[in-house]
Design an enzyme around this catalytic site. Structure first.
Site, PDB file in Angstrom:
ATOM      1  N   ASP A 165      -3.317  -3.203  11.852  1.00 38.84           N
ATOM      2  CA  ASP A 165      -3.822  -2.808  10.532  1.00 38.84           C
ATOM      3  C   ASP A 165      -4.082  -4.085   9.753  1.00 38.84           C
ATOM      4  O   ASP A 165      -3.153  -4.775   9.345  1.00 38.84           O
ATOM      5  CB  ASP A 165      -2.768  -1.935   9.832  1.00 38.84           C
ATOM      6  CG  ASP A 165      -3.258  -1.396   8.492  1.00 38.84           C
ATOM      7  OD1 ASP A 165      -4.348  -1.797   8.047  1.00 38.84           O
ATOM      8  OD2 ASP A 165      -2.538  -0.584   7.889  1.00 38.84           O
ATOM      9  N   HIS A 181       0.827  -1.208   0.000  1.00 38.34           N
ATOM     10  CA  HIS A 181       0.000   0.000   0.000  1.00 38.34           C
ATOM     11  C   HIS A 181       0.861   1.257   0.000  1.00 38.34           C
ATOM     12  O   HIS A 181       0.440   2.318   0.454  1.00 38.34           O
ATOM     13  CB  HIS A 181      -0.943  -0.018   1.202  1.00 38.34           C
ATOM     14  CG  HIS A 181      -2.007  -1.059   1.097  1.00 38.34           C
ATOM     15  ND1 HIS A 181      -1.739  -2.398   1.206  1.00 38.34           N
ATOM     16  CD2 HIS A 181      -3.333  -0.962   0.861  1.00 38.34           C
ATOM     17  CE1 HIS A 181      -2.852  -3.087   1.066  1.00 38.34           C
ATOM     18  NE2 HIS A 181      -3.831  -2.239   0.850  1.00 38.34           N
TER      19      HIS A 181
END
Length: 336
Positions: free
Chosen positions: A174, A44
């Site tokens: 996360d 990401h």
């Protein structure tokens, strides 16, 4: 695989982004991509950069919109509309607003609709934790997982992050509700690596350990079977209900392009009510206990989520950020 400095990464990506937005926005967006990779979240970070440029070229993401609009609010609860703009820049804007509201109201919850991909969920939880507050953020996605009991794209992998402030470095969980993020599967496929267990279907509808096949089929299973499926469904419905935004069903399938997600940013200013030093001491007690556990054979021991993040970041700044030659060439080509 090669390594580049953080500064090199920011400069190279900023050049490419200047075709899409003003210099200050391009610079910040480049910092987000580089920062995510610097923290070890390559799927990401810089690896996502070429795809994000493609999304802006296609109109999937409206590059002209870099700030969200406040729609309504009462106390610490607000609804904002991103108007399909640049996801990470807008997510940072809304996170800053949540921190501001939490300072006044103790707890803030901002529901954001019609946002583009926000890249790394943990970034926004960490912003809250680094401000001395607890953070809980989540988003829905396109239908890129198979609901438990089905064999077709039907639910999203719906990332969620929880972050806590800590004097030695904020902690952050996360995760998505799939066993792996698709970005991670793409990296494994590039390296020719296989999965330890079948977590999705191939293009023939057969369970497979091949990450490349799962990326092709788009048929990944939720983690924990029916539990992961239930979590995905409820995160999707909560985010879309609070924001009156799009559900995973309305966002559609991956091949339609992921556009207009519903996202939630919750910030908790618990230090306004309890002793922050005592809270930090409790965190350290838990971390010390986990570290004392005997590792399983071949294991690395138990760590709190995000505990090693400061070390990963420091190593990247010292030794450089690893990036594949293919990705780096795409980054350089975009800025020529």
């Amino acid at each position: 695989m090669l390594t580049v400095t953080y500064e090199q990464a920011v400069e190279a990506m900023e050049r490419g982004l200047l075709r899409y937005m003003p210099q200050d926005k391009a610079h910040r967006f480049a910092e987000i991509f580089a920062g995510n990779s610097c923290d070890g979240v390559h799927s990401h970070g810089m690896n996502r950069y070429p795809r994000y440029l493609s999304d802006m070229d296609s109109g999937l993401c409206d590059r002209s919109v870099t700030e969200a609009e406040r729609v309504s609010g009462i106390g610490g609860l607000e609804v904002w509309d991103a108007h399909f703009g640049v996801g990470p820049l807008i997510a940072e804007q809304v996170t800053r607003r949540a921190i501001e509201l939490a300072k006044t109201h103790g707890v803030a919850c901002i529901a954001l609709r019609n946002n583009s991909h926000w890249l790394r969920a943990g970034r926004y939880g960490l912003m809250m934790a680094d401000a001395g507050m607890a953070g809980l953020c989540f988003t829905n996605t396109c239908m890129n997982l198979t609901a438990y009991g089905a064999k077709q794209p039907s639910v999203g992998n719906n990332p969620v992050t929880i972050a806590l402030p800590r004097k030695k470095g904020s902690l952050v969980m996360d995760m998505a509700v799939s066993q792996y993020a698709y970005g991670k599967l793409e990296i494994m496929a590039q390296k020719g690596e296989m999965l330890d267990s079948p977590i999705g279907y191939d293009t023939r509808g057969e369970l497979t350990c091949d990450p490349g096949e799962i990326c092709k089929s788009g048929l990944m299973l939720p983690m924990a079977q029916w539990k992961g499926s239930a979590l995905s469904i409820m995160l999707d419905m909560l985010a879309s209900t609070l924001s009156l935004g799009r559900t995973a069903l309305e966002i559609g399938k991956p091949e339609d392009g992921e556009r207009g997600m519903s996202q939630v940013f919750i910030c908790i200013n618990y230090a306004a009510l309890v002793d922050a030093d005592r809270a930090d001491a409790q965190i350290e007690e838990t971390i010390a206990f986990l570290a004392s556990l005997k590792p399983v054979q071949g294991g690395k021991g138990v760590h709190a989520p995000g505990e090693n993040l400061p070390a990963v970041r420091a190593r990247s700044l010292r030794e450089g950020i690893p990036v594949t030659e293919e990705t780096w060439e795409k980054i350089l080509a975009a800025g020529r």
